[in-house]
Scaffold this active site. Sequence first.
Site, short mmCIF file in Angstrom:
data_model
loop_
_atom_site.label_atom_id
_atom_site.label_comp_id
_atom_site.label_asym_id
_atom_site.label_seq_id
_atom_site.Cartn_x
_atom_site.Cartn_y
_atom_site.Cartn_z
N GLY A 11 0.77 -1.23 0.00
CA GLY A 11 0.00 0.00 0.00
C GLY A 11 0.81 1.29 0.00
N THR A 12 2.01 1.27 -0.58
CA THR A 12 2.80 2.51 -0.61
C THR A 12 2.14 3.58 -1.49
OG1 THR A 12 4.21 1.62 -2.38
CG2 THR A 12 4.99 1.37 -0.10
N ASN A 13 1.49 3.16 -2.56
CA ASN A 13 0.80 4.13 -3.41
C ASN A 13 -0.47 4.65 -2.72
OD1 ASN A 13 2.45 4.27 -5.88
ND2 ASN A 13 1.99 2.09 -6.01
N LEU A 105 -10.42 -6.58 -12.78
CA LEU A 105 -11.85 -6.35 -12.63
C LEU A 105 -12.58 -6.77 -13.90
CD1 LEU A 105 -11.96 -2.82 -10.95
CD2 LEU A 105 -12.26 -5.05 -9.84
N ASN A 119 -5.81 2.72 -13.25
CA ASN A 119 -4.86 1.71 -12.79
C ASN A 119 -3.44 2.25 -12.92
OD1 ASN A 119 -3.89 -1.01 -12.05
ND2 ASN A 119 -3.20 -1.12 -14.18
N HIS A 121 0.34 1.10 -13.65
CA HIS A 121 1.10 -0.02 -14.22
C HIS A 121 2.59 0.32 -14.17
CE1 HIS A 121 1.69 -3.59 -16.67
NE2 HIS A 121 2.57 -2.89 -17.38
#
Length: 209
Positions: A11-13, A105, A119, A121
């Site tokens: 979860g760094t972003n 998804l 998203n 990438h």
Amino acid sequence: MKIAVLVSGGGTNLQALIDYEKSNPDCPYKIALVVSNTKNAYALERAKNAGIPAEIRSPFSVLGADKAKTSDRDTKRIAISDAILDLCKEYQIDAIVLAGYLSVLGGKIIDEYSGRIINLHPALLPKFGGVGMWGHNVHEAVLAAGEKESGCTVHLVDSGCDTGKILVQKKVPVLPGDTPDTLYARIAPEEHEAMVEGVCVLARMISEK
């Protein structure tokens, strides 16, 4: 703009998005929900520390243990996607952000949130995208191809895999002697900036509709 952030790991972003929201009074988004497809994701702890509601929607939580073991990948993906769609409706979510979400998804959520899902990438799309291109697999492929630069991309999510409209790209050089780890270490800070920038771009796009 109320966003749901989908996560699978550290979860760094997500943290970059939390920090930006906290430090900018004019931030155009509010993180209203965090959803993980894994129960042990440290991102859930980050959400808890920030006082953000967090939910787990995994094959086991959605389908039950027996069905999760016997169902094929597409069945599990659609079941999770539908469950996430229900959550987004419950929390009145305006847009969905995939921040290190290591699943795909599918189904109704793609149509109902068309133009409102992004998203991140870890490569310069359209290169090194598609099925199997995630995490270190991407960096290994970049190095094997002898690329001179890499980076990250924030793009809209459509029914394809890494095929939606590109909103933000950040580039870094590939250096002699790079490994997947050293290349990732150079890209990671750019990912955090691109993630925040991408959500802000999406907020503008939605507000202008």
